[in-house]
Motif scaffolding. Structure first.
Motif, mmCIF file in Angstrom:
data_model
loop_
_atom_site.group_PDB
_atom_site.id
_atom_site.type_symbol
_atom_site.label_atom_id
_atom_site.label_comp_id
_atom_site.label_asym_id
_atom_site.label_seq_id
_atom_site.Cartn_x
_atom_site.Cartn_y
_atom_site.Cartn_z
ATOM 1 N N ALA A 75 125.241 15.900 -10.686
ATOM 2 C CA ALA A 75 125.586 16.637 -11.896
ATOM 3 C C ALA A 75 126.004 18.141 -11.765
ATOM 4 C CB ALA A 75 124.578 16.643 -12.942
ATOM 5 N N ASP A 76 125.664 18.635 -10.255
ATOM 6 C CA ASP A 76 126.159 19.872 -9.977
ATOM 7 C C ASP A 76 127.419 20.184 -9.777
ATOM 8 O OD1 ASP A 76 123.309 20.381 -9.904
ATOM 9 O OD2 ASP A 76 122.971 20.090 -7.755
ATOM 10 N N LYS A 77 128.125 19.006 -9.915
ATOM 11 C CA LYS A 77 129.502 19.346 -9.539
ATOM 12 C C LYS A 77 130.312 19.249 -10.851
ATOM 13 C CE LYS A 77 130.051 16.533 -5.295
ATOM 14 N NZ LYS A 77 130.416 15.197 -4.648
ATOM 15 N N PHE A 78 129.740 19.461 -12.058
ATOM 16 C CA PHE A 78 130.157 19.496 -13.357
ATOM 17 C C PHE A 78 129.601 20.699 -14.369
ATOM 18 C CE2 PHE A 78 130.691 15.159 -11.767
ATOM 19 C CZ PHE A 78 131.986 14.812 -12.072
ATOM 20 N N MET A 79 130.437 21.142 -14.905
ATOM 21 C CA MET A 79 129.941 21.931 -15.988
ATOM 22 C C MET A 79 129.782 20.799 -17.343
ATOM 23 S SD MET A 79 132.004 25.544 -16.076
ATOM 24 C CE MET A 79 133.564 24.887 -15.811
ATOM 25 N N ASN A 102 131.477 16.815 -23.349
ATOM 26 C CA ASN A 102 132.590 16.725 -22.264
ATOM 27 C C ASN A 102 131.994 17.440 -21.146
ATOM 28 O OD1 ASN A 102 133.421 20.055 -22.108
ATOM 29 N ND2 ASN A 102 133.387 19.314 -24.237
ATOM 30 N N VAL A 103 132.438 17.144 -20.115
ATOM 31 C CA VAL A 103 132.256 17.670 -18.668
ATOM 32 C C VAL A 103 133.465 18.090 -17.936
ATOM 33 C CG1 VAL A 103 130.187 16.216 -18.509
ATOM 34 C CG2 VAL A 103 132.334 15.568 -17.396
ATOM 35 N N VAL A 104 133.254 19.303 -17.374
ATOM 36 C CA VAL A 104 134.493 19.899 -16.612
ATOM 37 C C VAL A 104 134.215 19.681 -15.226
ATOM 38 C CG1 VAL A 104 135.921 22.047 -15.930
ATOM 39 C CG2 VAL A 104 135.026 21.425 -18.516
ATOM 40 N N TYR A 176 145.489 21.393 -11.692
ATOM 41 C CA TYR A 176 144.076 22.106 -11.177
ATOM 42 C C TYR A 176 142.756 21.533 -11.448
ATOM 43 C CZ TYR A 176 147.511 25.627 -9.642
ATOM 44 O OH TYR A 176 148.698 26.401 -8.756
ATOM 45 N N GLU A 177 142.528 21.768 -12.823
ATOM 46 C CA GLU A 177 141.331 21.235 -13.212
ATOM 47 C C GLU A 177 141.382 20.031 -14.302
ATOM 48 O OE1 GLU A 177 138.642 25.153 -13.995
ATOM 49 O OE2 GLU A 177 140.568 25.237 -14.995
ATOM 50 N N ILE A 178 140.252 19.353 -14.300
ATOM 51 C CA ILE A 178 140.214 18.295 -15.083
ATOM 52 C C ILE A 178 138.846 18.274 -15.927
ATOM 53 C CG2 ILE A 178 139.525 15.710 -14.961
ATOM 54 C CD1 ILE A 178 142.467 16.350 -14.367
ATOM 55 N N ARG A 179 138.975 17.991 -17.338
ATOM 56 C CA ARG A 179 138.030 17.897 -18.334
ATOM 57 C C ARG A 179 137.926 16.420 -18.788
ATOM 58 N NH1 ARG A 179 137.795 21.018 -23.923
ATOM 59 N NH2 ARG A 179 137.177 18.962 -25.176
ATOM 60 N N ILE A 180 136.910 16.091 -18.854
ATOM 61 C CA ILE A 180 136.639 14.606 -19.410
ATOM 62 C C ILE A 180 135.707 14.535 -20.598
ATOM 63 C CG2 ILE A 180 135.649 12.059 -18.941
ATOM 64 C CD1 ILE A 180 136.041 12.769 -15.871
ATOM 65 N N ASP A 181 136.426 13.751 -21.633
ATOM 66 C CA ASP A 181 135.557 13.853 -22.992
ATOM 67 C C ASP A 181 135.250 12.351 -23.128
ATOM 68 O OD1 ASP A 181 136.479 16.431 -23.364
ATOM 69 O OD2 ASP A 181 137.019 16.081 -25.372
ATOM 70 N N PRO A 182 133.996 11.840 -22.504
ATOM 71 C CA PRO A 182 133.830 10.460 -22.220
ATOM 72 C C PRO A 182 133.857 9.724 -23.654
ATOM 73 C CG PRO A 182 131.894 11.910 -22.223
ATOM 74 C CD PRO A 182 132.717 12.694 -22.384
ATOM 75 N N VAL A 183 133.608 10.170 -24.775
ATOM 76 C CA VAL A 183 133.660 9.595 -26.067
ATOM 77 C C VAL A 183 134.257 10.681 -26.958
ATOM 78 C CG1 VAL A 183 131.489 9.598 -26.563
ATOM 79 C CG2 VAL A 183 132.853 7.706 -27.605
ATOM 80 N N ALA A 184 135.081 10.432 -27.917
ATOM 81 C CA ALA A 184 135.644 11.494 -28.683
ATOM 82 C C ALA A 184 135.681 11.254 -30.108
ATOM 83 C CB ALA A 184 137.161 12.143 -27.979
#
Length: 202
Positions: A75-79, A102-104, A176-184
């Motif tokens: 989890a340290d790899k994400f905001m 969401n996680v960045v 550059y960056e990726i954000r994941i919304d695992p369910v929206a």
């Protein structure tokens, strides 16, 4: 790489050609311009869901090798935002604590967009609900609706989803960056999800 019989599998995203529309009456195959023998095992045209809803695709889909992936081992790899019951030990599990979990990914990907033809996601998302992947580039350095891919779950089970990057015209330059919304969506609070992998494929 060729299979055991020496055949190569090549997949074309027909939607990337604006002239592929209305009724297609003929297809011509041009072999390489050099001497030798050529064998075609089959030509197959596959039907996929709409670009904004790629859905679950079968093992018939052949992708190139992954040039990068999102690592869910810590989890340290994400905001992390608005995720309850978080667990990240090789897969990303949790439930939405409100309407926008969401996680960045903290690591800069620095992907050459032209080298990535598809994003392959292995995930378990409540059936009928959407999920989203946002990205940033030189021109668009914010996570917004213009820089995202959205797909809808077709099953409550673990499924593989393939998103073709040609479906978003802003996928270009360096990613550059990726954000994941695992369910929206407005109804996702309290719903469980699991993402096992995200791969960026040639």
């Amino acid at each position: 790489k060729p299979d055991e019989e020496g055949f190569y599998t090549v997949t074309f995203d027909l939607a990337s050609n604006p002239l592929w529309r209305t009724d297609v009456t003929q297809i011509r195959f041009d072999a390489p311009h050099r001497w030798g023998s050529y064998y075609i095992d089959y030509l197959r045209v596959l039907k996929y869901p709409e670009k904004e809803n790629m859905g679950s695709l079968s093992s018939e889909v052949f992708l190139g090798e992954a040039v990068a992936s999102v690592n869910f081992d810590s989890a340290d790899k994400f905001m992390i935002f608005n995720v309850a019951n978080l667990a990240m030990d090789g897969s990303f599990k949790g439930k939405g604590s409100n309407a926008d979990p969401n996680v960045v990914y903290r690591e800069k990907l620095n992907l050459n967009a032209s080298e990535v033809k598809a994003i392959k996601v292995e995930a378990k998302i409540p059936k009928g609900l959407p999920a989203e992947i946002y990205f940033t580039t030189e021109e668009g350095n914010n996570f917004n609706a213009d820089n995202r891919f959205r797909f809808t779950s077709t099953s409550d089970d673990l499924e593989t989803y393939v998103i073709y990057t040609s479906s978003n015209k802003n996928w270009k330059g360096t990613i550059y960056e990726i954000r994941i919304d695992p369910v929206a969506g407005a109804d996702c609070a309290g719903l469980d999800f699991e993402w096992k992998s995200v791969e960026f494929c040639k």
